[in-house]
Enzyme design. Structure first.
Site, PDB file in Angstrom:
ATOM      1  N   LEU A  59     -10.245   3.892  -0.594  1.00 57.32           N
ATOM      2  CA  LEU A  59     -10.559   3.591  -1.986  1.00 57.32           C
ATOM      3  C   LEU A  59     -11.635   2.512  -2.078  1.00 57.32           C
ATOM      4  CD1 LEU A  59      -9.742   4.012  -4.978  1.00 57.32           C
ATOM      5  CD2 LEU A  59      -7.953   2.311  -4.644  1.00 57.32           C
ATOM      6  N   GLY A  66      -4.935  -2.116  -1.424  1.00 58.16           N
ATOM      7  CA  GLY A  66      -5.440  -2.396  -0.079  1.00 58.16           C
ATOM      8  C   GLY A  66      -6.023  -1.185   0.622  1.00 58.16           C
ATOM      9  N   ASP A  67      -6.120  -0.064  -0.090  1.00 60.26           N
ATOM     10  CA  ASP A  67      -6.553   1.185   0.529  1.00 60.26           C
ATOM     11  C   ASP A  67      -8.031   1.158   0.935  1.00 60.26           C
ATOM     12  OD1 ASP A  67      -5.572   4.381   0.459  1.00 60.26           O
ATOM     13  OD2 ASP A  67      -7.735   4.041   0.390  1.00 60.26           O
ATOM     14  N   VAL A  68      -8.289   1.252   2.229  1.00 60.63           N
ATOM     15  CA  VAL A  68      -9.665   1.156   2.733  1.00 60.63           C
ATOM     16  C   VAL A  68     -10.527   2.309   2.231  1.00 60.63           C
ATOM     17  CG1 VAL A  68     -11.085   0.937   4.788  1.00 60.63           C
ATOM     18  CG2 VAL A  68      -8.795   0.017   4.779  1.00 60.63           C
ATOM     19  N   TRP A  99       0.830  -1.209   0.000  1.00 63.22           N
ATOM     20  CA  TRP A  99       0.000   0.000   0.000  1.00 63.22           C
ATOM     21  C   TRP A  99       0.866   1.263   0.000  1.00 63.22           C
ATOM     22  CZ3 TRP A  99      -0.213   4.035   3.508  1.00 63.22           C
ATOM     23  CH2 TRP A  99      -1.210   4.990   3.251  1.00 63.22           C
TER      24      TRP A  99
END
Length: 299
Positions: free
Chosen positions: A254, A250-252, A231
């Site tokens: 996004l 893995g960006d929450v 990330w």
DNA sequence: AACCAGGTACCTA
DNA sequence: TAGGTACATGGT
């Protein structure tokens, strides 16, 4: 007073960029008052306090602290601003490509002229990437504020304080305990100090990564550093190195934005993320940046 | 009061 | 290789 005029690219909306820059009250590295950006920076060891405003397709940069700088440093300053606002990107290409995608098409209309706001200072980008891991943005901004106010250089102008992000020289010499006192977790404190040491020793430099042909090679180099996972590597590639097709899968933030846009029951899986990325692959960095803004578009 | 935040390293099997 | 867990703290 020195005034520098920088011509903006054809596709550029200052207000859209400002809206992004204004996203958090706790931002310490610049201040915005009446559509004017105030920021302290250091160029060739000279501290400058800038104001930036927009007027008929030009950015107007003023140096407020009564210093005149050499032509070479003026060029460095212009380069910094142009990099910060990502002036070199050809947005017409992104738009041409992105309009074919049903997720991006409405975002392009709503955010037209928004540029991927960069973090030219490599260590600042990595530092922010480490700080932002796993915690909510509010807390992340608090940590950054404490870090910058404790270890960055301060400038005072008309009774207001402006800060420059701490250098690797300073951070490489502090202790884990000092950062833990600022509410960093032990791990993050270790990561940040270790990275500062690595950059300080020149084992890793921004130029090194800029000179790499292959995105995968850049990613491998970054991930190899303790504290930088997939990330953070993609985050730094898109915000600082200027890689066009970085994708922090893995960006929450996004994932949640995509969940809302697509009306999903749950956040998209890794497989779904990979599939979605096919729809904008050459422009993943811009796609990501625009999707991040989606929750803030007012209807 | 749990659970989630712009994840990552480290441990176990 | 795969799966589980600690991490500091703020917001909901």
């Amino acid at each position: 007073m020195e005034e520098i005029r920088i011509e903006c690219p054809d596709i550029f909306d200052y207000e859209q960029c400002l809206a992004y820059l204004k996203r958090d009250e706790n931002e310490v590295l610049f201040d915005i008052v009446d559509d004017k950006i105030y920021r302290a920076i250091k160029i060739d060891d000279i501290k400058l306090l800038l104001s930036i405003s927009y007027e008929r397709h030009y950015l107007i940069v003023e140096i407020l602290n009564d210093i005149s700088i050499s032509p070479e440093n003026t060029e460095r300053l212009v380069n910094f601003i142009e990099e910060w606002f990502d002036f070199s990107a050809d947005l017409s290409l992104f738009y041409q490509y992105g309009r074919k995608n049903e997720i991006l098409e409405p975002l392009i209309n709503e955010l037209y002229g928004l540029r991927l706001i960069r973090i030219p200072d490599f260590f600042e980008a990595i530092s922010w990437g480490i700080i932002g891991q796993q915690i909510n943005l509010t807390f992340a901004y608090q940590l950054k504020k404490r870090l910058v106010e404790s270890y960055g250089e301060k400038m005072t102008f008309e009774n207001k304080s402006y800060y420059i992000h701490p250098t690797v020289d300073v951070i490489s010499k502090i202790t884990v305990k000092e950062l833990m006192d600022l509410k960093f977790s032990r791990r993050k404190a270790e990561y940040l100090i270790d990275v500062a040491k690595i950059i300080h020793s020149q084992m890793l430099t921004k130029d090194m990564l800029l000179n790499m042909e292959d995105k995968v090679e850049i990613e491998k180099t970054l991930v190899n550093i303790r504290g930088i996972g997939p990330w953070a590597a993609h985050y730094v590639m898109m915000r600082s190195i200027g890689v066009k097709n970085a994708f922090p899968i893995g960006d929450v933030g996004l994932q949640n934005a995509l969940k809302a846009i697509l009306n999903l029951e749950q956040k998209p899986s890794k497989e779904q993320m990979i599939a979605l990325n096919k729809g904008w692959e050459m422009w993943s960095s811009y796609a990501t940046f625009y999707i991040w803004r989606a929750p803030y578009i007012k209807k």
